[in-house]
Write a protein that holds these residues in place. Sequence first.
Motif, short mmCIF file in Angstrom:
data_model
loop_
_atom_site.label_atom_id
_atom_site.label_comp_id
_atom_site.label_asym_id
_atom_site.label_seq_id
_atom_site.Cartn_x
_atom_site.Cartn_y
_atom_site.Cartn_z
N LEU A 118 0.84 -1.21 0.00
CA LEU A 118 0.00 0.00 0.00
C LEU A 118 0.87 1.26 0.00
CD1 LEU A 118 -2.78 -0.95 2.57
CD2 LEU A 118 -3.20 -0.26 0.22
N HIS A 119 1.91 1.24 0.83
CA HIS A 119 2.78 2.42 0.93
C HIS A 119 3.56 2.66 -0.36
CE1 HIS A 119 2.61 1.88 5.58
NE2 HIS A 119 1.52 2.40 5.09
N ALA A 120 3.95 1.56 -1.01
CA ALA A 120 4.67 1.71 -2.29
C ALA A 120 3.74 2.28 -3.36
CB ALA A 120 5.23 0.36 -2.73
N LEU A 121 2.49 1.83 -3.36
CA LEU A 121 1.51 2.35 -4.33
C LEU A 121 1.24 3.83 -4.07
CD1 LEU A 121 -1.09 -0.58 -4.41
CD2 LEU A 121 0.34 0.16 -6.31
N GLU A 122 1.20 4.17 -2.79
CA GLU A 122 0.96 5.57 -2.42
C GLU A 122 2.14 6.44 -2.86
OE1 GLU A 122 0.65 6.17 1.77
OE2 GLU A 122 0.24 8.32 1.55
N ARG A 123 3.33 5.91 -2.64
CA ARG A 123 4.55 6.63 -3.02
C ARG A 123 4.60 6.86 -4.52
NH1 ARG A 123 9.32 3.18 -1.31
NH2 ARG A 123 9.08 2.36 -3.40
N ASP A 124 4.09 5.88 -5.28
CA ASP A 124 4.09 6.00 -6.74
C ASP A 124 2.90 6.79 -7.26
OD1 ASP A 124 6.41 4.58 -6.75
OD2 ASP A 124 5.47 2.64 -7.15
N GLY A 125 2.06 7.27 -6.37
CA GLY A 125 0.93 8.10 -6.77
C GLY A 125 -0.24 7.31 -7.34
N LEU A 126 -0.25 6.01 -7.16
CA LEU A 126 -1.34 5.20 -7.73
C LEU A 126 -2.55 5.18 -6.79
CD1 LEU A 126 0.72 2.20 -9.17
CD2 LEU A 126 0.03 4.31 -10.29
N ILE A 127 -2.30 5.41 -5.52
CA ILE A 127 -3.39 5.58 -4.55
C ILE A 127 -3.04 6.76 -3.65
CG2 ILE A 127 -4.04 3.12 -4.53
CD1 ILE A 127 -2.56 2.79 -1.91
#
Lengths: 104, 207
Positions: free
Chosen positions: A48-57
């Motif tokens: 989740l944190h990686a997705l957030e970091r990549d701006g996907l969530i």
Amino acid sequence: MNLKGSLPALILETLTRGPSHGYEIAQTIKRKSAGVLDFKEGTLYPALHALERDGLISASENLENGRTRRTYTLTEKGLKNLTEERQQWQAYSGAISGILGGAS
Amino acid sequence: MKFNQWFTIATFQIAARELPKIRNELEGHVLDAIESHQQTGLSKLEAEEMAVLELGDPLEANRVMKQTYLTASDIKKVDQKISITPGWLVLLATVPIGYALYLSHTWSQRIMGLMLLPLFTEYVYLRFVARAWTTEKRYANLQWLRLFNVLVSTAAMFGLYWIYAQSSDEIVRNGVGIQLGIALVMTALTVWQFTELNVLRKLRPRA
């Protein structure tokens, strides 16, 4: 069955139904996979944190029953990424089915 | 296994600054799971054991976390780079530029010595401010500062070359030549800094 690199796509797919928090996302994935996928909840938050970091969530914090909860929402970029993932998966699974399906 | 034990193993070698957020979410997750399992008739102890079991192998979680979050060794690497690299740049530049300034005969040549200013600014910024660079804004500031350094150094190189071309005095040309060489090295090193520290990928915001 091992999830390998498909957890991010499963998270994005889950979030198409609306904003959700980690526990809810985990339960949705487990329920929908009917126990077939070997999903370890401890690896959910790094994903989740990686997705957030990549701006996907994106994430927002809110207080619920005296606890701070992070609620995740799918972004435009995430939706676009999911569409690509779906297409790739359909092409991949179609190819595998074509081979394994014809083996019997 | 208790949650605390699981968490200690799963976050082994993860940088301290990353831990509060991870812990907060995982703890909340486990509390939700305990509640849910208790509703199915399990005792609190059984529910907690089940919740921690569902988190999976802590060693596997640790492997995933190390790919996602900053580790203690990442921090050490960053700290070393931000302390040592600009320090070397300053040392590299101070002596020859000082010597070149000593040989300077014109104001324009002396002005070129001010190239050191952005270099020191960057050093101070990196050394004392950027230690807490866990937000995109700070990371962006850092890159802007480096871009600024490149522009200043490039401008200084053009200026020095102009002086070099104009002057026929051997001493002046020697001084300017040294400054020009240093400006070139500084520019190259600063450009290199843009691409170093791949670990910075992990530093984008997770606020």
